[in-house]
Design an enzyme around this catalytic site. Sequence first.
Site, PDB file in Angstrom:
ATOM      1  CE  LYS A  33      -1.949   1.602   3.556  1.00  0.00           C
ATOM      2  NZ  LYS A  33      -1.834   3.014   3.680  1.00  0.00           N
ATOM      3  CG  ASP A  60      -4.486   4.755   1.611  1.00  0.00           C
ATOM      4  OD1 ASP A  60      -6.291   5.080   1.975  1.00  0.00           O
ATOM      5  OD2 ASP A  60      -4.771   4.318   2.851  1.00  0.00           O
ATOM      6  CE  LYS A  62      -7.559   6.585   4.384  1.00  0.00           C
ATOM      7  NZ  LYS A  62      -6.052   6.035   4.018  1.00  0.00           N
ATOM      8  CG  ASP A  65     -11.725  18.313  -5.052  1.00  0.00           C
ATOM      9  OD1 ASP A  65     -12.897  19.025  -5.428  1.00  0.00           O
ATOM     10  OD2 ASP A  65     -10.747  18.557  -5.689  1.00  0.00           O
ATOM     11  CB  THR A 120     -10.760   3.013  12.104  1.00  0.00           C
ATOM     12  OG1 THR A 120      -9.966   3.350  11.500  1.00  0.00           O
ATOM     13  CG2 THR A 120     -11.497   1.859  11.071  1.00  0.00           C
ATOM     14  CD  GLN A 191      -4.361   1.256  13.283  1.00  0.00           C
ATOM     15  OE1 GLN A 191      -5.614   1.980  13.266  1.00  0.00           O
ATOM     16  NE2 GLN A 191      -4.054   1.350  12.206  1.00  0.00           N
ATOM     17  N   GLY A 211       1.121  -2.703   8.622  1.00  0.00           N
ATOM     18  CA  GLY A 211       2.060  -1.778   8.609  1.00  0.00           C
ATOM     19  C   GLY A 211       3.406  -2.141   9.927  1.00  0.00           C
ATOM     20  NE  ARG A 212       1.963   2.204  13.348  1.00  0.00           N
ATOM     21  CZ  ARG A 212       1.593   2.759  13.583  1.00  0.00           C
ATOM     22  NH1 ARG A 212       2.050   3.836  14.630  1.00  0.00           N
ATOM     23  NH2 ARG A 212       0.000   3.013  13.942  1.00  0.00           N
TER      24      ARG A 212
HETATM   25  O1  C5P Z   1       1.729   0.701  11.090  1.00  0.00           O
HETATM   26  P1  C5P Z   1      -0.183   0.473  11.206  1.00  0.00           P
HETATM   27  O2  C5P Z   1      -0.180  -1.349  10.784  1.00  0.00           O
HETATM   28  O3  C5P Z   1      -1.431   1.032  12.246  1.00  0.00           O
HETATM   29  O4  C5P Z   1      -0.484   0.870   9.474  1.00  0.00           O
HETATM   30  C1  C5P Z   1      -1.688   0.370   9.368  1.00  0.00           C
HETATM   31  C2  C5P Z   1      -2.003   1.847   7.884  1.00  0.00           C
HETATM   32  O5  C5P Z   1      -3.448   0.869   7.660  1.00  0.00           O
HETATM   33  C3  C5P Z   1      -1.357   2.585   7.693  1.00  0.00           C
HETATM   34  O6  C5P Z   1      -1.254   2.931   6.002  1.00  0.00           O
HETATM   35  C4  C5P Z   1      -2.497   3.420   7.738  1.00  0.00           C
HETATM   36  O7  C5P Z   1      -2.338   5.225   7.907  1.00  0.00           O
HETATM   37  C5  C5P Z   1      -3.608   3.212   7.444  1.00  0.00           C
HETATM   38  N1  C5P Z   1      -5.006   3.074   7.713  1.00  0.00           N
HETATM   39  C6  C5P Z   1      -5.848   2.894   8.842  1.00  0.00           C
HETATM   40  N2  C5P Z   1      -7.271   3.296   9.238  1.00  0.00           N
HETATM   41  C7  C5P Z   1      -8.018   3.612   8.226  1.00  0.00           C
HETATM   42  C8  C5P Z   1      -7.719   3.508   7.393  1.00  0.00           C
HETATM   43  C9  C5P Z   1      -6.442   3.385   6.787  1.00  0.00           C
HETATM   44  O8  C5P Z   1      -4.349   2.209   9.793  1.00  0.00           O
HETATM   45  N3  C5P Z   1      -8.917   3.681   8.669  1.00  0.00           N
END
Ligand code: C5P
Length: 236
Positions: A33, A60, A62, A65, A120, A191, A211-212
């Site tokens: 992503k 991604d 988003k 507009d 979220t 999160q 991600g992380r």
């Molecule tokens: O590091 P982590 O696993 O929290 O990353 C989650 C990824 O998903 C990030 O790129 C974040 O911007 C994206 N994301 C999110 N929640 C959303 C939409 C996108 O965490 N509702």
Amino acid sequence: MKEVIVALDFESAERALAFLDRFRDGAMKPYVKIGMELFYAAGPDIVRQVVDRGHKVFLDLKLHDIPNTVRRTMRVLSDLGVDMTNLHAAGTVAMMEAALEGLTRPDGTRPKLLAVTQLTSTSEERMQRELLIGAGMAETIAHYAKNAREAGLDGVVCSPWEARLVKDACGPDFLTVTPGIRFADAAADDQVRIATPANARALGSDCIVVGRPITAAEDPVAAYQRCLEEFVWNAQ
Ligand code: C5P
């Protein structure tokens, strides 16, 4: 569809590509992503480079507009060769329809298009008090997801805990792509409504965005494999 999508949340093309170099040996080519941070730092070139390396890309950005601007922008993004991209369902059905039009290539193919219903990070309380949306969070998410389906989109981005609600509202084939994934033995970071890859599978997610837990792991390749094991291979 069951995919583990790795969020390339890096501030430069160099760092993103160095991270992907770790996955060079073997048959592993993670679906990745690319979000706003990397896109705004490195521009469309980084998308082309990652696509050229053989990765599937979820772009991604988003979009939100007026329909004409979104149609024209989606046309530009479609030419980058990504597999999936997204917008905010709050832009209305007309905006989502315009987006699909722009995304569709002359040969009729197009990347998948997902909608963000409510971020979220937005609580029900703030949604009602600040955005003046009177309905509850579950009802709002189901309604926005139905709008996205009506416009012809392929699915939504949501929390794993909302996947069932979306499937009930829009049908089993409507995709649920879910971030907020953490291993059972790890920190939540920022999160809130988190799920493990195995939870997400049980809750009905089609794709998890991680991600992380992968990018900041001591051994990112092992962490990615652990996600595959829990989410894709382990039919529990
Ligand atoms: O590091 P982590 O696993 O929290 O990353 C989650 C990824 O998903 C990030 O790129 C974040 O911007 C994206 N994301 C999110 N929640 C959303 C939409 C996108 O965490 N509702």
